[in-house]
Design an enzyme around this catalytic site. Structure first.
Site, mmCIF file in Angstrom:
data_model
loop_
_atom_site.group_PDB
_atom_site.id
_atom_site.type_symbol
_atom_site.label_atom_id
_atom_site.label_comp_id
_atom_site.label_asym_id
_atom_site.label_seq_id
_atom_site.Cartn_x
_atom_site.Cartn_y
_atom_site.Cartn_z
ATOM 1 N N CYS A 48 -0.971 3.945 -6.265
ATOM 2 C CA CYS A 48 -1.839 3.266 -5.296
ATOM 3 C C CYS A 48 -2.047 1.857 -5.833
ATOM 4 O O CYS A 48 -2.313 1.684 -7.034
ATOM 5 C CB CYS A 48 -3.175 4.009 -5.192
ATOM 6 S SG CYS A 48 -4.462 3.080 -4.308
ATOM 7 N N CYS B 104 0.862 -1.180 0.000
ATOM 8 C CA CYS B 104 0.000 0.000 0.000
ATOM 9 C C CYS B 104 0.902 1.234 0.000
ATOM 10 O O CYS B 104 1.738 1.375 0.898
ATOM 11 C CB CYS B 104 -0.868 -0.023 1.263
ATOM 12 S SG CYS B 104 -1.818 1.489 1.512
HETATM 13 N N1 DGL Z 1 -3.848 0.387 -1.691
HETATM 14 C C1 DGL Z 1 -3.744 1.654 -0.987
HETATM 15 C C2 DGL Z 1 -2.569 2.447 -1.598
HETATM 16 O O1 DGL Z 1 -1.757 1.858 -2.326
HETATM 17 C C3 DGL Z 1 -5.123 2.225 -0.924
HETATM 18 C C4 DGL Z 1 -5.350 3.572 -0.363
HETATM 19 C C5 DGL Z 1 -5.970 3.738 1.010
HETATM 20 O O2 DGL Z 1 -6.298 2.776 1.688
HETATM 21 O O3 DGL Z 1 -6.112 4.910 1.388
HETATM 22 O O4 DGL Z 1 -2.359 3.614 -1.378
#
Ligand code: DGL
Length: 263
Positions: A193, A76
């Protein structure tokens, strides 16, 4: 950290939702005999809404739930920009994060102009602006923090239809700027993301002209191979387990069965 000796244990992959599954697939391809635990922290989605301290505590709490960990992958971007130093202080095993592929875009752009599409939290962070200064000083960089794209990706992975018009609204600022002349069109967009690659088809349709979309999942998988060498007798047949932290999860992703991770 470069590890010459094999390390035991399994790999724990953490994301706020199901975006990190793309990173997991890349890892599973390269480490077919390794066991993985995947945690979708659905109860705390989106991570971008959490303050830094809560986010650090949360990721550490998740890691502490698991025994026999050989490596943690924070799949993430939003969390990686915040939690990596804290996690590395607390745990002995390697912690690998994911950062937007700014270096790749800066190296490959022909127009010397590229976009970065991230969550609002990642886009606002100091970490990203210092990376842009360091690696893309000679480029025009259009950084845009999208409000809803991660949620739209969750929807799509759960089998709901995503409207191109909704995606278009989320990416429009990348492509509209009076500062851009025809020659200064962006020619690459860094996906900052882990949820966004799941919307690649929609992103391509929604963009007003063709660009190269850069997904860093493969680069992260390669990085893991530098720090995690499975023990020679690893014989788990690559069985992976998937967890969600939500009490009443509605996840219906492929044929994956999510177990509840209770706190
Ligand atoms: N998969 C997360 C990222 O790469 C999602 C964003 C979040 O949860 O705010 O930033």
């Amino acid at each position: 950290m470069l590890m010459e000796q094999p390390v035991g244990g399994h790999i724990l992959v953490i994301d706020s939702g199901i975006g990190g599954l793309g990173v997991l697939s890349q890892l599973q391809k390269r480490l077919p005999k390794t066991r993985f635990s995947y945690v979708a922290d659905e109860a705390f989605f989106p991570y971008g809404k959490l303050d830094d301290e809560t986010l650090c505590m949360r990721c550490a709490d998740i890691a502490r739930k698991f025994d026999d960990v050989g490596c943690v992958v924070i799949a993430c971007n939003t969390a990686s920009t915040v939690v990596l130093p804290h996690m590395r202080d607390e745990f002995d095993f390697p912690i690998v994060g994911i950062v937007p592929a700014i270096k790749v875009a800066a190296r490959n752009t022909k127009t010397k102009a590229f976009g970065i599409l991230a969550t609002e939290a990642t886009a606002k962070g100091k970490y990203l602006s210092s990376m842009i200064d360091e690696f893309a000083g000679d480029c025009i960089v259009k950084l845009h923090g999208s409000k809803n794209l991660a949620r739209l990706a969750e929807q799509k992975l759960n089998g709901s239809r995503v409207l191109i018009a909704d995606v278009e609204k989320e990416i429009r600022p990348l492509f509209t700027s009076m500062r851009f002349k025809e020659t200064k069109r962006i020619d690459h967009v860094v996906l900052g993301c882990t949820h966004y690659p799941f919307l690649l088809a929609e992103l391509k349709q929604a963009a007003p002209y063709e660009v190269v979309w850069i997904d860093p999942a493969e680069a992260v998988a390669k990085r893991v191979l530098n720090v995690f060498k499975p023990a020679a007798d690893a014989d788990s047949k690559g069985r992976s387990r998937y967890y969600t932290t939500a009490e009443n999860s509605h996840y219906k992703v492929r044929n994956i069965e999510f177990e509840q991770l209770k706190f």
